[in-house]
Structure formats: structure tokens, C-alpha cells
Design an enzyme around this catalytic site. Structure first.
Site, mmCIF file in Angstrom:
data_model
loop_
_atom_site.group_PDB
_atom_site.id
_atom_site.type_symbol
_atom_site.label_atom_id
_atom_site.label_comp_id
_atom_site.label_asym_id
_atom_site.label_seq_id
_atom_site.Cartn_x
_atom_site.Cartn_y
_atom_site.Cartn_z
ATOM 1 N N VAL A 111 95.416 41.298 93.374
ATOM 2 C CA VAL A 111 94.524 41.509 92.237
ATOM 3 C C VAL A 111 93.980 40.161 91.796
ATOM 4 C CG1 VAL A 111 95.665 43.615 91.474
ATOM 5 C CG2 VAL A 111 96.435 41.411 90.570
ATOM 6 N N CYS A 112 92.773 40.203 91.234
ATOM 7 C CA CYS A 112 92.075 38.994 90.798
ATOM 8 C C CYS A 112 91.897 38.046 91.981
ATOM 9 C CB CYS A 112 92.805 38.347 89.626
ATOM 10 S SG CYS A 112 91.812 37.141 88.711
ATOM 11 N N THR A 113 92.363 36.811 91.890
ATOM 12 C CA THR A 113 92.165 35.854 92.973
ATOM 13 C C THR A 113 93.286 35.881 94.004
ATOM 14 O OG1 THR A 113 93.248 34.095 91.698
ATOM 15 C CG2 THR A 113 90.853 34.303 91.475
ATOM 16 N N ALA A 162 91.850 44.219 94.662
ATOM 17 C CA ALA A 162 91.074 44.588 93.478
ATOM 18 C C ALA A 162 90.465 43.329 92.887
ATOM 19 C CB ALA A 162 91.951 45.284 92.437
#
Length: 338
Positions: A111-113, A162
């Protein structure tokens, strides 16, 4: 008979972002609550110590560190939670641990980076993936073997990614619904006040018109084309002709709505992307210049200094020296900085 719970292992990297992690974890909690069964278990692991530090400064207690005995079974899932300064978090121990889990057959997500770390480990090569829109360009330049998309989330079988923020909710509702039914996913969304469950194919960002506050459809279409052609710029006359207007009409629209000429807008968009690549990658200056439509590094440096008041060499040098350098703002990324 109650189902055997599936376990999720959350790898919290230093300076991970809270929202996507919390959204992912809480979806599992609510799945247990709404179903009346323990469908999921979870644990938190980190790179060392008893706590992981979030990007907002708070700390999260860990169940284990990677230097301990952390084993992941084949039917389990590992979610890499990334955040700020992600390139520094892709350490050799982290990459080695993730590769071991992949060899063991675990599902790997991010998720994210966190997608950056999976890609650095070579675990997204030839795979479809996504990452937060702010990191999309730098990721694409650094990992050309990854099939990168600007979607909310991507389900590529044993790899799940994501974009960050609330996109983690959509990814988890997708997974829960696939295993335990759409009705349970809808109940969880209702509990989270998540009124519109987005599909994986939905884009991360608002429309161009909404983001930059214009209601002129042809101008919005031109801006969208500019953003899609930063490496190979299209001339203002060609932009105008393709939009069905004269160059003068296009110039008037840009001045009225964006307070700058099409040529200036285009240049600022290219420089914003260049600054992003400069601060988030180790690409050579000439590669950044070419990726942003500049014919030479000298021309790139001249335009960069005029726009930001410093040379690209100095800006990158300051960052590597440890001084905190502000990343491009959303306005700069859109080339709308005043």
C-alpha cells in the site's frame, strides 16, 4: 464449522503512512465483526526494535522484527506499508526477507509507496501494479519492467498493490468480497462510511477539470494531453489544431483560466515532473532531462534554475546531504504553481 482464519502480516517500514495501513487493518477487523467469525488474523512486523515510526510521528508496537523468527505460510499474505523516503527503506535485509516469502508462496501486497520495495526486490517484474500517483513517474522510470497502472488498486494474483490513502479500503473489500461474498464487503463498506466501492480499474485521481477548477471541456482535454506528453511535447499550434481551435483561441483560454500561455504551462509541467524525478530517483540528470522533453542537460539546467532558483545538481546534492527538501506540491505537479 468456523473457517480457518487467514493471516495477514503487515511489514511496517520506517515512516509508513498511517491512513492506508489503518484502512487495510480495519477492513479485516470489521470482516471478523460483521461475519461473527474470526475470518482473519494479523500481526505487525518491522525492521528492528519494538516499534515502527509512522510518518506523522506516532509509533506502532510491533509483534516481531525481521531479525527474529518470522515465518509466513503459503496461504498467508504480506502487506508492505510504505510512506516517506521509501528508497531508503528498501534495505538488503528487507528485500531478502520479502524474496524468501515469495519463494515460500505467500501472497505479497503493498500500500502507498510499498510497491517501490516490492519492485526493488524484483517481485513485480512482468506484473501489473500501481503506486500512489505522486510516485508514478519516478517509479516508471526506475522500474521499466513493471506494468504500471494509474488505478486505485491492482490485483495480479499473488501480487496486490494499492495506491495509498483510502484505496486500501477498496482493495481489501475486493479481497474480502472475492472470498466471503459481496454482501459482507458491502456491510464493511457501510460501517466505514465508504459510500462508493471503487473497482480496480478506477483511476486514483479526480478529473483534470475538477483538479484545476476549470469547466471548459476543450481546455481540460488540452491539459490532459499535455500531462500525457511530457517526454515528447506537442507544439501549441498542434494542440490547438487537434482541439479544433486556432492558436490564438487556445492562448486566450490559457490566459483566462490558467493565467499563463500554453507554452509556459507546458514548460512548468515538464519541470515539475523533472523535479519529482530529481528528488525521488537516482537517475542521471541527462536521463531526467530526456524523460521530461529537454534536448540537453544544459537547457534543462537553465530552465530549472529559472523556475526553482537553484540548479538541479545543487538541489539533489542538498537532498543527499540530509537537508529536508520539500517535494513538489500538488500544484507544481499539475504545473499550476503561481
Amino acid at each position: 464449522m468456523a473457517p480457518t482464519p487467514r493471516r495477514f502480516t503487515f511489514l511496517l517500514l520506517d515512516r509508513f503512512t498511517m491512513l492506508p495501513f489503518a484502512a487495510t487493518l480495519d477492513a479485516l477487523r470489521l470482516a471478523n465483526k460483521m461475519s461473527g467469525h474470526r475470518l482473519y488474523d494479523w500481526r505487525l512486523v518491522g525492521t528492528g526494535g519494538d516499534f515502527a515510526t509512522c510518518s506523522n510521528g506516532s509509533r506502532m508496537a510491533l509483534d516481531a522484527g525481521l531479525d527474529g523468527e518470522v515465518t509466513v505460510a503459503r496461504d498467508e499474505a504480506v502487506i508492505v506499508c510504505g510512506g516517506d523516503d521509501i528508497t531508503a527503506q528498501a534495505s538488503r535485509p528487507v528485500l531478502a526477507w520479502l524474496r524468501r516469502q515469495a519463494r515460500a508462496g505467500a501472497t505479497l501486497g503493498a500500500v502507498c509507496t510499498g510497491s517501490h520495495v516490492l519492485a526493488k526486490a524484483g517481485l513485480l517484474d512482468g506484473r501489473r501494479a500501481t503506486i500512489h500517483w505522486e510516485n508514478h513517474d519516478s517509479f516508471a522510470e526506475t522500474f521499466p519492467d513493471v506494468d504500471l497502472h494509474r488505478q486505485v488498486f491492482v490485483d495480479d494474483g499473488s501480487r496486490l498493490t494499492a495506491g495509498g490513502g483510502t484505496s486500501s479500503i477498496d482493495m481489501m473489500l475486493h479481497l474480502i468480497g472475492r472470498t466471503h461474498g459481496a454482501d459482507l464487503a458491502a456491510q464493511i463498506a457501510d460501517q466505514m462510511l465508504h459510500t462508493a466501492i471503487r473497482a480496480g480499474g478506477d483511476r486514483q485521481r479526480l478529473s483534470i477539470a475538477t483538479r484545476i477548477g476549470i469547466r471548459h471541456p476543450r481546455l481540460a482535454a488540452v491539459v490532459e494531453r499535455i500531462e500525457a506528453n511530457l517526454e515528447n511535447p506537442v507544439s501549441p499550434p498542434q494542440l490547438a489544431a487537434d482541439a479544433g481551435m486556432s492558436t490564438r483561441q487556445l492562448e486566450r483560454l490559457f490566459m483566462r483560466y490558467l493565467n499563463r500561455s500554453p507554452k509556459r504551462y507546458y514548460l512548468e509541467a515538464r519541470l515539475a515532473r523533472a523535479r519529482h524525478l530529481l528528488l525521488l530517483t537516482d537517475l542521471p540528470l541527462i536521463e531526467i532531462a530526456i524523460a521530461c522533453g529537454f534536448a540537453s542537460s544544459s537547457h534543462f539546467s537553465k530552465c530549472y534554475r529559472e523556475r526553482y532558483g537553484t540548479s538541479p545538481y545543487r538541489e539533489r546534492g542538498v537532498q543527499k546531504a540530509g537537508t529536508v527538501v520539500a517535494l513538489p506540491t500538488r500544484a507544481e505537479v499539475l504545473a499550476l504553481a503561481s
